[in-house]
Design a protein around this motif. Structure first.
Motif, mmCIF file in Angstrom:
data_model
loop_
_atom_site.group_PDB
_atom_site.id
_atom_site.type_symbol
_atom_site.label_atom_id
_atom_site.label_comp_id
_atom_site.label_asym_id
_atom_site.label_seq_id
_atom_site.Cartn_x
_atom_site.Cartn_y
_atom_site.Cartn_z
ATOM 1 N N ASP A 8 51.256 95.539 -7.836
ATOM 2 C CA ASP A 8 51.099 96.702 -8.709
ATOM 3 C C ASP A 8 50.395 97.863 -8.007
ATOM 4 O OD1 ASP A 8 48.498 95.711 -8.658
ATOM 5 O OD2 ASP A 8 48.320 95.514 -10.837
ATOM 6 N N GLY A 9 49.844 97.624 -6.816
ATOM 7 C CA GLY A 9 49.284 98.726 -6.039
ATOM 8 C C GLY A 9 50.344 99.733 -5.623
ATOM 9 N N ILE A 10 51.598 99.292 -5.584
ATOM 10 C CA ILE A 10 52.706 100.212 -5.284
ATOM 11 C C ILE A 10 52.946 101.131 -6.479
ATOM 12 C CG2 ILE A 10 55.202 100.365 -4.833
ATOM 13 C CD1 ILE A 10 53.733 99.292 -2.398
ATOM 14 N N THR A 11 53.172 100.564 -7.641
ATOM 15 C CA THR A 11 53.517 101.376 -8.814
ATOM 16 C C THR A 11 52.300 102.102 -9.398
ATOM 17 O OG1 THR A 11 53.390 99.339 -10.122
ATOM 18 C CG2 THR A 11 55.589 100.104 -9.483
ATOM 19 N N ASP A 12 51.097 101.571 -9.183
ATOM 20 C CA ASP A 12 49.892 102.205 -9.720
ATOM 21 C C ASP A 12 49.300 103.274 -8.804
ATOM 22 O OD1 ASP A 12 50.066 100.659 -11.987
ATOM 23 O OD2 ASP A 12 48.520 99.235 -11.383
ATOM 24 N N ALA A 13 49.854 103.457 -7.607
ATOM 25 C CA ALA A 13 49.349 104.480 -6.691
ATOM 26 C C ALA A 13 49.401 105.841 -7.395
ATOM 27 C CB ALA A 13 50.185 104.501 -5.416
ATOM 28 N N ARG A 14 48.286 106.567 -7.371
ATOM 29 C CA ARG A 14 48.204 107.838 -8.080
ATOM 30 C C ARG A 14 48.143 109.012 -7.117
ATOM 31 N NH1 ARG A 14 47.708 107.833 -13.359
ATOM 32 N NH2 ARG A 14 47.218 105.886 -14.377
ATOM 33 N N ASP A 36 48.089 113.303 -7.594
ATOM 34 C CA ASP A 36 47.970 114.386 -8.579
ATOM 35 C C ASP A 36 47.849 113.842 -9.995
ATOM 36 O OD1 ASP A 36 48.079 116.360 -6.622
ATOM 37 O OD2 ASP A 36 50.275 116.424 -6.676
ATOM 38 N N GLY A 37 47.141 112.698 -10.138
ATOM 39 C CA GLY A 37 46.900 112.116 -11.450
ATOM 40 C C GLY A 37 48.066 111.360 -12.044
ATOM 41 N N GLU A 38 49.172 111.274 -11.323
ATOM 42 C CA GLU A 38 50.373 110.625 -11.840
ATOM 43 C C GLU A 38 50.679 109.364 -11.038
ATOM 44 O OE1 GLU A 38 54.949 112.023 -12.151
ATOM 45 O OE2 GLU A 38 53.452 113.513 -12.708
ATOM 46 N N ARG A 39 51.022 108.277 -11.747
ATOM 47 C CA ARG A 39 51.389 107.026 -11.086
ATOM 48 C C ARG A 39 52.691 107.184 -10.304
ATOM 49 N NH1 ARG A 39 53.216 103.237 -14.351
ATOM 50 N NH2 ARG A 39 52.719 101.529 -12.990
ATOM 51 N N PHE A 40 52.807 106.416 -9.208
ATOM 52 C CA PHE A 40 54.076 106.361 -8.478
ATOM 53 C C PHE A 40 55.134 105.806 -9.424
ATOM 54 C CE2 PHE A 40 57.101 104.318 -5.543
ATOM 55 C CZ PHE A 40 57.455 105.422 -4.789
ATOM 56 N N GLY A 41 54.829 104.703 -10.078
ATOM 57 C CA GLY A 41 55.632 104.179 -11.175
ATOM 58 C C GLY A 41 56.948 103.528 -10.790
ATOM 59 N N GLU A 42 57.542 102.901 -11.782
ATOM 60 C CA GLU A 42 58.811 102.179 -11.623
ATOM 61 C C GLU A 42 59.974 103.126 -11.325
ATOM 62 O OE1 GLU A 42 59.895 98.893 -11.860
ATOM 63 O OE2 GLU A 42 57.819 98.238 -11.818
ATOM 64 N N ARG A 43 59.990 104.281 -11.968
ATOM 65 C CA ARG A 43 61.093 105.222 -11.781
ATOM 66 C C ARG A 43 61.183 105.657 -10.321
ATOM 67 N NH1 ARG A 43 61.321 110.431 -11.400
ATOM 68 N NH2 ARG A 43 59.212 110.795 -12.148
ATOM 69 N N ARG A 44 60.056 106.025 -9.723
ATOM 70 C CA ARG A 44 60.066 106.436 -8.317
ATOM 71 C C ARG A 44 60.402 105.253 -7.405
ATOM 72 N NH1 ARG A 44 55.727 109.604 -10.173
ATOM 73 N NH2 ARG A 44 56.051 111.823 -9.843
ATOM 74 N N ARG A 104 53.409 109.303 0.734
ATOM 75 C CA ARG A 104 53.601 110.721 0.415
ATOM 76 C C ARG A 104 53.049 111.046 -0.970
ATOM 77 N NH1 ARG A 104 58.514 109.733 2.824
ATOM 78 N NH2 ARG A 104 59.588 109.565 0.834
ATOM 79 N N HIS A 105 53.236 110.111 -1.912
ATOM 80 C CA HIS A 105 52.759 110.318 -3.281
ATOM 81 C C HIS A 105 51.238 110.267 -3.347
ATOM 82 C CE1 HIS A 105 53.065 110.315 -7.635
ATOM 83 N NE2 HIS A 105 52.183 109.337 -7.653
ATOM 84 N N GLN A 106 50.646 109.347 -2.589
ATOM 85 C CA GLN A 106 49.188 109.180 -2.587
ATOM 86 C C GLN A 106 48.702 109.197 -1.131
ATOM 87 O OE1 GLN A 106 47.467 105.324 -3.533
ATOM 88 N NE2 GLN A 106 45.907 106.301 -4.776
ATOM 89 N N PRO A 107 48.544 110.403 -0.565
ATOM 90 C CA PRO A 107 48.184 110.494 0.848
ATOM 91 C C PRO A 107 46.750 110.071 1.158
ATOM 92 C CG PRO A 107 48.346 112.682 -0.117
ATOM 93 C CD PRO A 107 48.783 111.705 -1.169
ATOM 94 N N ASP A 108 45.870 110.064 0.146
ATOM 95 C CA ASP A 108 44.496 109.644 0.404
ATOM 96 C C ASP A 108 44.403 108.114 0.442
ATOM 97 O OD1 ASP A 108 45.155 109.695 -2.328
ATOM 98 O OD2 ASP A 108 43.057 109.759 -2.943
ATOM 99 N N ARG A 109 43.247 107.613 0.668
ATOM 100 C CA ARG A 109 43.031 106.168 0.787
ATOM 101 C C ARG A 109 43.443 105.446 -0.496
ATOM 102 N NH1 ARG A 109 38.575 103.125 3.843
ATOM 103 N NH2 ARG A 109 38.805 101.066 2.929
ATOM 104 N N PRO A 110 44.221 104.356 -0.367
ATOM 105 C CA PRO A 110 44.651 103.604 -1.559
ATOM 106 C C PRO A 110 43.459 103.059 -2.339
ATOM 107 C CG PRO A 110 45.777 102.813 0.416
ATOM 108 C CD PRO A 110 44.726 103.768 0.860
ATOM 109 N N LYS A 111 43.591 103.033 -3.646
ATOM 110 C CA LYS A 111 42.550 102.491 -4.508
ATOM 111 C C LYS A 111 42.789 101.005 -4.812
ATOM 112 C CE LYS A 111 41.004 106.805 -5.735
ATOM 113 N NZ LYS A 111 41.330 107.497 -4.520
ATOM 114 N N ASP A 112 43.974 100.519 -4.478
ATOM 115 C CA ASP A 112 44.372 99.147 -4.783
ATOM 116 C C ASP A 112 45.174 98.621 -3.588
ATOM 117 O OD1 ASP A 112 44.933 96.764 -6.081
ATOM 118 O OD2 ASP A 112 46.118 97.662 -7.691
#
Length: 119
Positions: free
Chosen positions: A58-64, A66-74, A100-108
């Protein structure tokens, strides 16, 4: 070829089959460590050449970003765009898209495993 899968509460794997849209393989399961004496039910799936199974945390789909999850659609759009690539290429495409969606350090934690059936 066949796959025998069980789930300890993880995200459902995704199947890329030639000529079909990406779809989830539903595997019932319970979070490991919460239920004493837990017995997991296995799901078997027949695979043909060209089929690709994608397992991910879920670290893939939960990556944020600009406040938005990467999510299943992406994730599904990324898989559709990379479906003709090798297993390694598909995994790299997902990793690149999430970075690209979450260029900063992963939170998960992030993990992806791609299995492709070849000729």
């Amino acid at each position: 070829f066949s796959a025998c899968m069980a789930s300890g509460g993880h995200t459902y794997p995704l199947l890329l089959r030639p000529g079909e849209p990406v779809r989830e393989i539903e595997i019932p399961g319970t979070l490991l460590g919460f239920v004493p004496g837990l017995e997991l039910d296995a799901v078997e799936l027949e695979l043909e050449p060209g089929d690709t199974l994608v397992f991910y945390t879920d670290g893939i789909t939960d990556a944020r970003g600009d406040g938005e999850r990467f999510g299943e659609r992406r994730l599904r759009a990324t898989l559709e765009a990379a479906r003709e690539a090798s297993a390694e290429g598909i995994a790299q495409a997902v990793d690149d898209a999430v970075r690209r969606h979450q260029p900063d350090r992963p939170k998960d934690d992030r993990a992806i495993v791609v299995l492709r059936v070849t000729g």
